[in-house]
Design a protein around this motif. Sequence first.
Motif, PDB file in Angstrom:
ATOM      1  N   MET A  60       0.833  -1.237   0.006  1.00 32.13           N
ATOM      2  CA  MET A  60      -0.206  -0.080   0.086  1.00 32.13           C
ATOM      3  C   MET A  60       0.780   1.327  -0.024  1.00 32.13           C
ATOM      4  N   GLU A  61       1.833   1.245   0.961  1.00 29.14           N
ATOM      5  CA  GLU A  61       2.880   2.609   0.837  1.00 29.14           C
ATOM      6  C   GLU A  61       3.519   2.614  -0.455  1.00 29.14           C
ATOM      7  N   LEU A  62       3.866   1.597  -1.246  1.00 24.86           N
ATOM      8  CA  LEU A  62       4.714   1.741  -2.469  1.00 24.86           C
ATOM      9  C   LEU A  62       3.685   2.121  -3.599  1.00 24.86           C
ATOM     10  N   GLU A  63       2.397   1.832  -3.392  1.00 23.39           N
ATOM     11  CA  GLU A  63       1.247   1.844  -4.536  1.00 23.39           C
ATOM     12  C   GLU A  63       1.178   3.462  -4.441  1.00 23.39           C
ATOM     13  N   LYS A  64       1.212   4.034  -3.309  1.00 25.51           N
ATOM     14  CA  LYS A  64       0.907   5.549  -3.285  1.00 25.51           C
ATOM     15  C   LYS A  64       1.854   6.196  -4.047  1.00 25.51           C
ATOM     16  N   GLY A  65       3.076   6.138  -4.363  1.00 23.54           N
ATOM     17  CA  GLY A  65       3.843   6.720  -5.002  1.00 23.54           C
ATOM     18  C   GLY A  65       3.828   6.246  -6.477  1.00 23.54           C
ATOM     19  N   LEU A  66       3.270   5.440  -7.043  1.00 26.19           N
ATOM     20  CA  LEU A  66       3.154   4.900  -8.464  1.00 26.19           C
ATOM     21  C   LEU A  66       2.227   5.355  -9.377  1.00 26.19           C
ATOM     22  N   PRO A  67       2.372   5.983 -10.388  1.00 23.89           N
ATOM     23  CA  PRO A  67       1.464   6.523 -11.254  1.00 23.89           C
ATOM     24  C   PRO A  67       0.500   5.332 -11.871  1.00 23.89           C
ATOM     25  N   ALA A  68      -0.690   5.796 -12.180  1.00 21.74           N
ATOM     26  CA  ALA A  68      -1.757   4.770 -12.576  1.00 21.74           C
ATOM     27  C   ALA A  68      -0.971   3.975 -13.764  1.00 21.74           C
ATOM     28  N   ALA A  69      -1.328   2.786 -14.010  1.00 22.69           N
ATOM     29  CA  ALA A  69      -0.809   2.046 -14.998  1.00 22.69           C
ATOM     30  C   ALA A  69      -1.747   2.186 -16.267  1.00 22.69           C
ATOM     31  N   ALA A  70      -0.908   2.366 -17.435  1.00 20.47           N
ATOM     32  CA  ALA A  70      -1.504   2.632 -18.780  1.00 20.47           C
ATOM     33  C   ALA A  70      -2.269   1.417 -19.207  1.00 20.47           C
ATOM     34  N   ARG A  71      -3.366   1.656 -19.673  1.00 19.25           N
ATOM     35  CA  ARG A  71      -4.370   0.515 -20.286  1.00 19.25           C
ATOM     36  C   ARG A  71      -3.432   0.145 -21.893  1.00 19.25           C
ATOM     37  N   PRO A  72      -3.426  -1.334 -21.946  1.00 19.94           N
ATOM     38  CA  PRO A  72      -2.765  -1.709 -22.862  1.00 19.94           C
ATOM     39  C   PRO A  72      -3.208  -1.328 -24.340  1.00 19.94           C
ATOM     40  N   VAL A  73      -2.478  -1.234 -25.026  1.00 20.97           N
ATOM     41  CA  VAL A  73      -2.682  -1.100 -26.610  1.00 20.97           C
ATOM     42  C   VAL A  73      -2.455  -2.332 -27.218  1.00 20.97           C
ATOM     43  N   VAL A  74      -3.676  -3.057 -28.002  1.00 20.25           N
ATOM     44  CA  VAL A  74      -3.433  -4.305 -28.414  1.00 20.25           C
ATOM     45  C   VAL A  74      -3.260  -4.271 -29.929  1.00 20.25           C
ATOM     46  N   ILE A  75      -2.417  -4.997 -30.479  1.00 22.16           N
ATOM     47  CA  ILE A  75      -2.239  -5.120 -32.093  1.00 22.16           C
ATOM     48  C   ILE A  75      -2.883  -6.381 -32.527  1.00 22.16           C
ATOM     49  N   VAL A  76      -3.596  -5.996 -33.621  1.00 23.36           N
ATOM     50  CA  VAL A  76      -4.302  -6.892 -34.124  1.00 23.36           C
ATOM     51  C   VAL A  76      -4.053  -7.215 -35.655  1.00 23.36           C
ATOM     52  N   PRO A  77      -3.148  -8.009 -35.994  1.00 24.06           N
ATOM     53  CA  PRO A  77      -2.639  -8.241 -37.426  1.00 24.06           C
ATOM     54  C   PRO A  77      -4.050  -8.976 -38.170  1.00 24.06           C
ATOM     55  N   MET A  78      -4.152  -8.487 -39.516  1.00 21.99           N
ATOM     56  CA  MET A  78      -5.274  -8.836 -40.107  1.00 21.99           C
ATOM     57  C   MET A  78      -4.712  -9.750 -41.127  1.00 21.99           C
ATOM     58  N   GLY A  79      -4.623 -11.026 -41.238  1.00 20.62           N
ATOM     59  CA  GLY A  79      -4.092 -11.658 -42.234  1.00 20.62           C
ATOM     60  C   GLY A  79      -2.916 -12.618 -41.717  1.00 20.62           C
ATOM     61  N   ASP A  80      -2.919 -13.807 -42.283  1.00 23.55           N
ATOM     62  CA  ASP A  80      -1.653 -14.536 -41.697  1.00 23.55           C
ATOM     63  C   ASP A  80      -0.406 -14.029 -41.921  1.00 23.55           C
ATOM     64  N   GLY A  81      -0.373 -13.432 -42.892  1.00 21.08           N
ATOM     65  CA  GLY A  81       1.147 -12.708 -43.545  1.00 21.08           C
ATOM     66  C   GLY A  81       1.475 -11.476 -42.471  1.00 21.08           C
ATOM     67  N   MET A  82       0.813 -11.257 -41.745  1.00 18.83           N
ATOM     68  CA  MET A  82       0.913  -9.894 -41.015  1.00 18.83           C
ATOM     69  C   MET A  82       1.537  -9.902 -39.537  1.00 18.83           C
ATOM     70  N   ALA A  83       1.527 -11.362 -39.166  1.00 19.50           N
ATOM     71  CA  ALA A  83       2.227 -11.490 -37.947  1.00 19.50           C
ATOM     72  C   ALA A  83       3.574 -11.177 -37.362  1.00 19.50           C
ATOM     73  N   ILE A  84       4.510 -11.087 -38.529  1.00 18.37           N
ATOM     74  CA  ILE A  84       5.797 -10.313 -38.380  1.00 18.37           C
ATOM     75  C   ILE A  84       5.853  -8.874 -38.312  1.00 18.37           C
ATOM     76  N   GLU A  85       4.946  -8.556 -39.233  1.00 14.29           N
ATOM     77  CA  GLU A  85       4.792  -7.062 -39.104  1.00 14.29           C
ATOM     78  C   GLU A  85       4.424  -6.342 -38.005  1.00 14.29           C
ATOM     79  N   ALA A  86       3.233  -7.296 -37.224  1.00 12.60           N
ATOM     80  CA  ALA A  86       2.723  -6.776 -36.126  1.00 12.60           C
ATOM     81  C   ALA A  86       3.781  -6.976 -34.992  1.00 12.60           C
ATOM     82  N   LEU A  87       4.420  -8.012 -34.981  1.00  9.86           N
ATOM     83  CA  LEU A  87       5.402  -8.150 -34.077  1.00  9.86           C
ATOM     84  C   LEU A  87       6.654  -6.914 -33.720  1.00  9.86           C
ATOM     85  N   LYS A  88       6.869  -6.698 -35.414  1.00  5.62           N
ATOM     86  CA  LYS A  88       7.869  -5.583 -35.365  1.00  5.62           C
ATOM     87  C   LYS A  88       7.273  -4.256 -34.760  1.00  5.62           C
TER      88      LYS A  88
END
Length: 177
Positions: A60-88
């Motif tokens: 509880m003490e440590l959490e007082k000084g931490l900034p709120a965590a950012a909600r994630p951004v999700v990467i959605v590759p559209m198509g089988d060939g896009m997985a590597i580009e999405a990982l990049k």
Amino acid sequence: VRGLDYYSHTAFEFTTTALGSQGAVLAGGRYDGLIKTLGGQDTAGIGWAAGVERLSMLIMELEKGLPAAARPVVIVPMGDGMAIEALKLAAELRSAGHHVEYGFKGKVGQRLKRATQQNARYALMLGEDELAAGKVVLRDLDAGEQSEIERAALGQHLPRQGGDFAPGGNPATSEQA
């Protein structure tokens, strides 16, 4: 029992200054002769103990000084060939300080549903057309709106780790991110 001299070899104690004089939160070590001292056989032993209440107070003490965590951004590759580009793209955004998730399987609709369940704020959709144009589709999962964004300017539209926005971003929405 703390404070007894029954430790025979390695002993350790984790302490903190965040809790005042009650700073020990976890301790332990070897006590090979303890059982014999208590009337039993000579038995090797090792153990530790943690103060759950102290650990709880420390968190509880440590959490007082931490900034709120950012909600994630999700990467959605559209198509089988896009997985590597999405990982990049995920690697680029993480290097720039953004909280990025990747790895959802299934159709685009299923991926977006899982992104919402993960409490993601944005989904980045990347397909062959977007890749060729140097763009990504940015979907605001809270508002249900989406737009095409130049890939080079993407960092300006996304929250960084801890909820801060990159320069040129929209600080008015940083509390929602």
